[in-house]
Write a protein that holds these residues in place. Structure first.
Motif, short mmCIF file in Angstrom:
data_model
loop_
_atom_site.label_atom_id
_atom_site.label_comp_id
_atom_site.label_asym_id
_atom_site.label_seq_id
_atom_site.Cartn_x
_atom_site.Cartn_y
_atom_site.Cartn_z
N SER A 63 -8.70 11.92 -6.07
CA SER A 63 -7.79 12.97 -5.50
C SER A 63 -6.46 12.44 -4.66
O SER A 63 -5.61 12.93 -4.98
CB SER A 63 -8.43 13.93 -4.76
N GLY A 64 -6.85 11.43 -4.10
CA GLY A 64 -5.97 10.72 -3.11
C GLY A 64 -5.00 9.94 -3.96
O GLY A 64 -3.52 9.98 -3.82
N ARG A 65 -5.33 9.38 -5.13
CA ARG A 65 -4.30 8.67 -5.92
C ARG A 65 -3.43 9.69 -6.84
O ARG A 65 -2.36 9.36 -7.19
CB ARG A 65 -4.84 7.95 -7.02
N LEU A 66 -3.95 11.17 -6.89
CA LEU A 66 -3.35 12.06 -7.84
C LEU A 66 -2.34 13.07 -7.05
O LEU A 66 -1.62 13.55 -7.72
CB LEU A 66 -4.61 12.67 -8.52
N GLU A 67 -2.55 12.97 -5.75
CA GLU A 67 -1.93 13.91 -4.74
C GLU A 67 -0.49 14.09 -5.31
O GLU A 67 -0.16 15.12 -5.13
CB GLU A 67 -2.33 13.63 -3.50
N ARG A 189 -2.89 -0.53 -12.32
CA ARG A 189 -2.04 -0.31 -11.01
C ARG A 189 -2.50 0.77 -10.30
O ARG A 189 -2.47 0.84 -8.93
CB ARG A 189 -0.54 -0.20 -11.43
N ARG A 190 -2.92 1.84 -11.00
CA ARG A 190 -3.26 3.17 -10.35
C ARG A 190 -4.56 3.58 -10.42
O ARG A 190 -5.06 4.41 -9.46
CB ARG A 190 -2.28 4.16 -10.73
N TRP A 191 -5.39 3.42 -11.38
CA TRP A 191 -6.79 4.30 -11.60
C TRP A 191 -7.88 3.20 -11.40
O TRP A 191 -9.05 3.77 -11.20
CB TRP A 191 -6.67 4.89 -12.90
N LEU A 192 -8.01 1.94 -11.69
CA LEU A 192 -9.06 1.07 -11.40
C LEU A 192 -9.62 1.12 -10.26
O LEU A 192 -9.17 1.16 -9.30
CB LEU A 192 -9.00 -0.32 -12.06
N VAL A 193 -11.00 1.35 -10.25
CA VAL A 193 -11.78 1.26 -8.88
C VAL A 193 -12.34 -0.22 -8.41
O VAL A 193 -12.60 -0.68 -9.58
CB VAL A 193 -13.05 2.26 -9.01
N PRO A 194 -11.94 -0.76 -7.47
CA PRO A 194 -12.12 -2.01 -6.97
C PRO A 194 -13.44 -2.29 -6.95
O PRO A 194 -14.29 -1.37 -6.75
CB PRO A 194 -11.37 -2.16 -5.79
#
Length: 194
Positions: A63-67, A189-194
């Motif tokens: 959600s934070g990444r898509l805000e 860059r944006r979606w992979l979970v570390p």
């Protein structure tokens, strides 16, 4: 009001595209009968998170990444739930699906491509007729995700796990790297979970 007018305009364009697609030259590219069968099965099944904790962690992070793309938190979380459910059902990474959506439509559920592909995952409307569900709406987010995830998983299986080739098939650009590279870049860059 402007959003309602946009939705109406999009539905009118969609109806015109569906009509044009249904009467288009069938020799141009015959639909894959194996994919047709997979799509028919997929419209009947659904699953989601294993437990509430996993759901909360993933939804909060994504959600934070898509805000910045979807400011409304209710819409954002609803979309993320649908993405997770359909990706999980199709045995795909939800983060990969988010990267595909970013590249395909930039999270616009009413996107229409120059080729006539519709919605978040840019699904070609001829599939609705192919599987005998012409009344389904590809601007309906769960429907679009069900079709898109099923198609991508089919191509991933067909390419024996080769993600680059599967993504190229999904985009109709097999043999070229531009599209798979864009999706993989968005994923990294944006979606992979570390």
């Amino acid at each position: 009001m402007a959003r309602t007018l946009r939705a109406i305009r999009t539905l009118v364009l969609s109806a015109a595209l569906l009509t044009a697609t249904a009467t288009a030259n069938p020799a141009a590219e015959a639909p894959d009968p194996e994919l047709r069968a997979v799509l028919m099965t997929a419209v009947e099944i659904s699953e989601s998170f294993e437990d509430r904790y996993d759901a909360e962690v993933w939804l909060t992070d994504m959600s934070g990444r898509l805000e910045h793309r979807i400011p409304d938190p209710v819409q954002r979380v609803a979309l993320l739930r649908y993405v997770h459910r359909e990706a999980t059902r199709a045995q795909l990474s939800p983060e990969l699906v988010l990267a595909v959506i970013e590249v395909e439509s930039n999270f616009d559920p009413y996107a229409i491509s120059s080729a006539g592909a519709l919605g978040l995952m840019q699904v070609m409307p001829f599939w609705l007729h192919e599987i005998g569900r012409p009344a389904d709406n590809l601007f309906h987010i769960p429907t679009n995700l069900r079709f898109g995830c099923t198609i991508l998983k089919h191509y991933l299986d067909k390419e024996r796990g080769n993600l680059s080739r599967a993504l190229a098939r999904y985009n109709g650009s097999l043999g070229r790297d531009f599209y798979p590279n864009r999706v993989m870049s968005a994923l990294d860059r944006r979606w992979l979970v570390p």
